[in-house]
Write a protein that holds these residues in place. Sequence first.
Motif, PDB file in Angstrom:
ATOM      1  N   GLY A 252       1.025  -1.543  -0.110  1.00  0.00           N
ATOM      2  CA  GLY A 252      -0.241   0.110  -0.204  1.00  0.00           C
ATOM      3  C   GLY A 252       0.615   0.885   0.119  1.00  0.00           C
ATOM      4  O   GLY A 252       0.718   2.213  -0.949  1.00  0.00           O
ATOM      5  N   THR A 253       1.800   1.193   1.112  1.00  0.00           N
ATOM      6  CA  THR A 253       2.860   2.851   1.041  1.00  0.00           C
ATOM      7  C   THR A 253       3.591   2.964  -0.608  1.00  0.00           C
ATOM      8  O   THR A 253       3.821   3.862  -0.679  1.00  0.00           O
ATOM      9  CB  THR A 253       4.034   2.404   2.139  1.00  0.00           C
ATOM     10  OG1 THR A 253       3.315   2.124   3.217  1.00  0.00           O
ATOM     11  CG2 THR A 253       4.920   3.111   2.102  1.00  0.00           C
ATOM     12  N   THR A 254       3.926   1.126  -0.911  1.00  0.00           N
ATOM     13  CA  THR A 254       4.997   1.629  -2.566  1.00  0.00           C
ATOM     14  C   THR A 254       3.835   1.993  -3.600  1.00  0.00           C
ATOM     15  O   THR A 254       4.271   3.314  -4.074  1.00  0.00           O
ATOM     16  CB  THR A 254       4.869   0.122  -2.768  1.00  0.00           C
ATOM     17  OG1 THR A 254       5.836  -0.028  -1.749  1.00  0.00           O
ATOM     18  CG2 THR A 254       5.996   0.635  -4.390  1.00  0.00           C
ATOM     19  N   LEU A 255       2.480   1.709  -3.298  1.00  0.00           N
ATOM     20  CA  LEU A 255       1.907   2.466  -4.666  1.00  0.00           C
ATOM     21  C   LEU A 255       0.952   3.535  -4.620  1.00  0.00           C
ATOM     22  O   LEU A 255       1.098   4.298  -4.988  1.00  0.00           O
ATOM     23  CB  LEU A 255       0.533   0.898  -4.601  1.00  0.00           C
ATOM     24  CG  LEU A 255       0.178   0.254  -4.742  1.00  0.00           C
ATOM     25  CD1 LEU A 255      -1.179  -0.725  -5.042  1.00  0.00           C
ATOM     26  CD2 LEU A 255       1.182  -0.591  -6.400  1.00  0.00           C
ATOM     27  N   PRO A 301      -4.400  -3.094   3.892  1.00  0.00           N
ATOM     28  CA  PRO A 301      -3.882  -3.567   5.133  1.00  0.00           C
ATOM     29  C   PRO A 301      -2.459  -2.522   4.663  1.00  0.00           C
ATOM     30  O   PRO A 301      -1.835  -3.728   3.940  1.00  0.00           O
ATOM     31  CB  PRO A 301      -4.475  -4.677   4.721  1.00  0.00           C
ATOM     32  CG  PRO A 301      -5.391  -4.695   3.568  1.00  0.00           C
ATOM     33  CD  PRO A 301      -5.418  -3.833   2.446  1.00  0.00           C
ATOM     34  N   ARG A 302      -1.655  -2.732   6.584  1.00  0.00           N
ATOM     35  CA  ARG A 302      -0.550  -2.388   6.378  1.00  0.00           C
ATOM     36  C   ARG A 302       0.365  -3.803   6.034  1.00  0.00           C
ATOM     37  O   ARG A 302       1.523  -3.744   5.653  1.00  0.00           O
ATOM     38  CB  ARG A 302      -0.505  -1.342   7.381  1.00  0.00           C
ATOM     39  CG  ARG A 302      -0.479  -0.496   7.534  1.00  0.00           C
ATOM     40  CD  ARG A 302       0.337   0.447   6.438  1.00  0.00           C
ATOM     41  NE  ARG A 302      -0.062   2.080   6.409  1.00  0.00           N
ATOM     42  CZ  ARG A 302       0.377   2.753   5.848  1.00  0.00           C
ATOM     43  NH1 ARG A 302       1.885   2.545   4.931  1.00  0.00           N
ATOM     44  NH2 ARG A 302      -0.464   3.808   5.621  1.00  0.00           N
ATOM     45  N   GLN A 303      -0.085  -5.195   6.565  1.00  0.00           N
ATOM     46  CA  GLN A 303       0.641  -6.166   6.273  1.00  0.00           C
ATOM     47  C   GLN A 303       0.730  -6.687   4.812  1.00  0.00           C
ATOM     48  O   GLN A 303       0.953  -7.871   4.996  1.00  0.00           O
ATOM     49  CB  GLN A 303      -0.129  -6.885   7.415  1.00  0.00           C
ATOM     50  CG  GLN A 303      -1.375  -7.603   6.771  1.00  0.00           C
ATOM     51  CD  GLN A 303      -2.855  -6.537   7.393  1.00  0.00           C
ATOM     52  OE1 GLN A 303      -3.132  -5.069   7.809  1.00  0.00           O
ATOM     53  NE2 GLN A 303      -3.733  -6.702   8.092  1.00  0.00           N
ATOM     54  N   ILE A 304      -0.109  -6.126   4.133  1.00  0.00           N
ATOM     55  CA  ILE A 304       0.182  -6.893   2.660  1.00  0.00           C
ATOM     56  C   ILE A 304       1.853  -6.246   2.122  1.00  0.00           C
ATOM     57  O   ILE A 304       2.173  -5.047   2.156  1.00  0.00           O
ATOM     58  CB  ILE A 304      -1.236  -6.667   1.683  1.00  0.00           C
ATOM     59  CG1 ILE A 304      -2.289  -7.063   2.644  1.00  0.00           C
ATOM     60  CG2 ILE A 304      -0.700  -6.933   0.700  1.00  0.00           C
ATOM     61  CD1 ILE A 304      -3.080  -6.812   1.198  1.00  0.00           C
ATOM     62  N   ASP A 305       2.709  -7.343   1.299  1.00  0.00           N
ATOM     63  CA  ASP A 305       3.997  -6.858   1.594  1.00  0.00           C
ATOM     64  C   ASP A 305       4.185  -7.299   0.089  1.00  0.00           C
ATOM     65  O   ASP A 305       3.421  -7.725  -0.743  1.00  0.00           O
ATOM     66  CB  ASP A 305       4.647  -8.216   2.372  1.00  0.00           C
ATOM     67  CG  ASP A 305       5.992  -7.897   2.199  1.00  0.00           C
ATOM     68  OD1 ASP A 305       6.408  -6.908   1.846  1.00  0.00           O
ATOM     69  OD2 ASP A 305       7.351  -8.270   2.493  1.00  0.00           O
ATOM     70  N   GLY A 328       3.698 -11.447   4.988  1.00  0.00           N
ATOM     71  CA  GLY A 328       2.629 -10.318   4.218  1.00  0.00           C
ATOM     72  C   GLY A 328       2.173 -10.690   3.057  1.00  0.00           C
ATOM     73  O   GLY A 328       0.889 -10.442   3.233  1.00  0.00           O
ATOM     74  N   SER A 329       2.857 -11.842   2.162  1.00  0.00           N
ATOM     75  CA  SER A 329       2.120 -11.985   1.400  1.00  0.00           C
ATOM     76  C   SER A 329       2.648 -13.465   0.592  1.00  0.00           C
ATOM     77  O   SER A 329       3.850 -13.532   0.769  1.00  0.00           O
ATOM     78  CB  SER A 329       1.738 -10.767   0.098  1.00  0.00           C
ATOM     79  OG  SER A 329       1.385  -9.628   0.559  1.00  0.00           O
ATOM     80  N   GLY A 330       1.508 -14.416   0.249  1.00  0.00           N
ATOM     81  CA  GLY A 330       1.748 -15.799   0.151  1.00  0.00           C
ATOM     82  C   GLY A 330       1.583 -17.131   0.563  1.00  0.00           C
ATOM     83  O   GLY A 330      -0.320 -16.437   1.092  1.00  0.00           O
ATOM     84  N   GLU A 352      -1.712 -14.894  10.856  1.00  0.00           N
ATOM     85  CA  GLU A 352      -2.145 -13.871  10.238  1.00  0.00           C
ATOM     86  C   GLU A 352      -1.418 -13.454   8.515  1.00  0.00           C
ATOM     87  O   GLU A 352       0.170 -13.727   8.896  1.00  0.00           O
ATOM     88  CB  GLU A 352      -1.788 -12.148  10.940  1.00  0.00           C
ATOM     89  CG  GLU A 352      -2.827 -11.112  10.049  1.00  0.00           C
ATOM     90  CD  GLU A 352      -2.322  -9.775  11.651  1.00  0.00           C
ATOM     91  OE1 GLU A 352      -2.467  -8.639  10.667  1.00  0.00           O
ATOM     92  OE2 GLU A 352      -1.532  -9.768  11.935  1.00  0.00           O
ATOM     93  N   VAL A 353      -1.930 -13.653   7.735  1.00  0.00           N
ATOM     94  CA  VAL A 353      -1.490 -13.341   6.573  1.00  0.00           C
ATOM     95  C   VAL A 353      -2.164 -12.128   6.156  1.00  0.00           C
ATOM     96  O   VAL A 353      -3.129 -12.335   5.889  1.00  0.00           O
ATOM     97  CB  VAL A 353      -1.173 -14.758   5.741  1.00  0.00           C
ATOM     98  CG1 VAL A 353      -1.064 -14.591   3.939  1.00  0.00           C
ATOM     99  CG2 VAL A 353      -1.059 -15.589   5.969  1.00  0.00           C
ATOM    100  N   GLY A 354      -1.286 -11.433   5.339  1.00  0.00           N
ATOM    101  CA  GLY A 354      -1.170  -9.526   4.795  1.00  0.00           C
ATOM    102  C   GLY A 354      -2.223 -10.060   2.928  1.00  0.00           C
ATOM    103  O   GLY A 354      -3.545  -9.932   3.240  1.00  0.00           O
ATOM    104  N   ALA A 355      -1.895 -11.298   2.673  1.00  0.00           N
ATOM    105  CA  ALA A 355      -2.851 -11.421   0.821  1.00  0.00           C
ATOM    106  C   ALA A 355      -2.216 -12.894   0.628  1.00  0.00           C
ATOM    107  O   ALA A 355      -1.519 -12.830   1.074  1.00  0.00           O
ATOM    108  CB  ALA A 355      -2.660 -10.315   0.247  1.00  0.00           C
TER     109      ALA A 355
END
Length: 431
Positions: A252-255, A301-305, A328-330, A352-355
Amino acid sequence: MTQPTAPASAPPEHQLPPVLLRRTARHKVVGGVCGGLGRYCDVDPVIFRIAMGVLSVIGGIGLIFYGFAWLLIPLEGEEENEARRALSGRVDGAALVAVLLALLGCGLFLSMLGNDGTLAFSALLSLAVVGAAVWSRRRTTATPDGGPLDAATAHAVAEAPPEAKAPPTPDSPSWWRDPIVKDGTTGPVATGYLWGPPDASPDLAPLPRDRRAIVAARRPRGPRGIAGVVFLLALAAGGLGTGLTWDSQPLGTTLQIGLACALAVFGLGLVVGSLLGRIGGGTVLLTVVTSVLLVGASVLPRQIDTQWMQTEWRPATAAAVAPRYQLGSGMATLDLSRVAVPVRETVSTMAEVGAGRLRVVLPEDATVRIRARAGVGDVRLPGDPVNDVDVAPDRDRTRTLAPPAGAKPAGTLDLDLAVALGQVEVTRAAS
């Protein structure tokens, strides 16, 4: 004996021209929208200004309405609004400010979506202002004795023919005869009709093909547009901002960084175009789309890597179970099948998993309390139908699973499972 004469009927009163909804240029504070609304509804424009200010501060609705009204309502004495000018390539400072106000209002409104009290107050205030404007407008259309206009009078006024005008002369200027150049003005040399009826006048007859080529070559060209350059620079700035932060920041921050860089370039392009008259409606549309994407990226969400990984956690004993597992993602698998929970004890953990996908394997003889959540996705627990995938937002399921019949006595396993975007799947280990 003379008959009494009937009193002569009073001459009909002169019908005033209808008041058109136009932005005022004489009593404006920003864009003249509230002044035009006040004149149209015959109320003090301060009422609209106060309402716009309150709605702008508490939820952004006032900024959204004011920006779009500025774009769509023409200025007094004009028939073309700012939106039409912008779409025809003539972007000026007024259209730019109106678009920025609307975008700022959209951002404030999206940030207030979770506040039900603020939204309810904004809706009530908006209804009150609209109701007052409608009532005042109906009051101004009443007859002098206080009653509304009857249907016959209203129909007669609406169906009244327009004022007769003299027909145009053959040498009079015509918008369909003159060539239209890119900046929206008409050229000085007539090359025949663009469309419309033919003209018998020899000076307005279509020119021969070779003559038209000579005239077109001599015709002064308008300023070249900079929309393509602005688009390429915005694309490069967005790609550069995204690439430099791809490995160090969440998705999210990168985008957000990349889209903010692109939006800054589009904003500078609009400013330059408003000063030089070289921008087009496509740049305005791309600016709006980029702003909407930026708002969407801000709610990720911040946890998505940005790195897609595949991992597996396999604790062998109850003491080895960590309080928290996170990816984060996977694709993540939490295998608890070898964990033996002591009798009358409780082991708690969170995964917990981001995406992506979170798969949990439960021990066969423990009592399990599960709370599984998915921001957008699916939650599958033991006992659900096979291959039943139900993707929906805000999935939250809680269940307590008793050990199968004949299992050895064991303790309780307390699980808190969450996926922001993806699937949570819980299965029981086979005997």
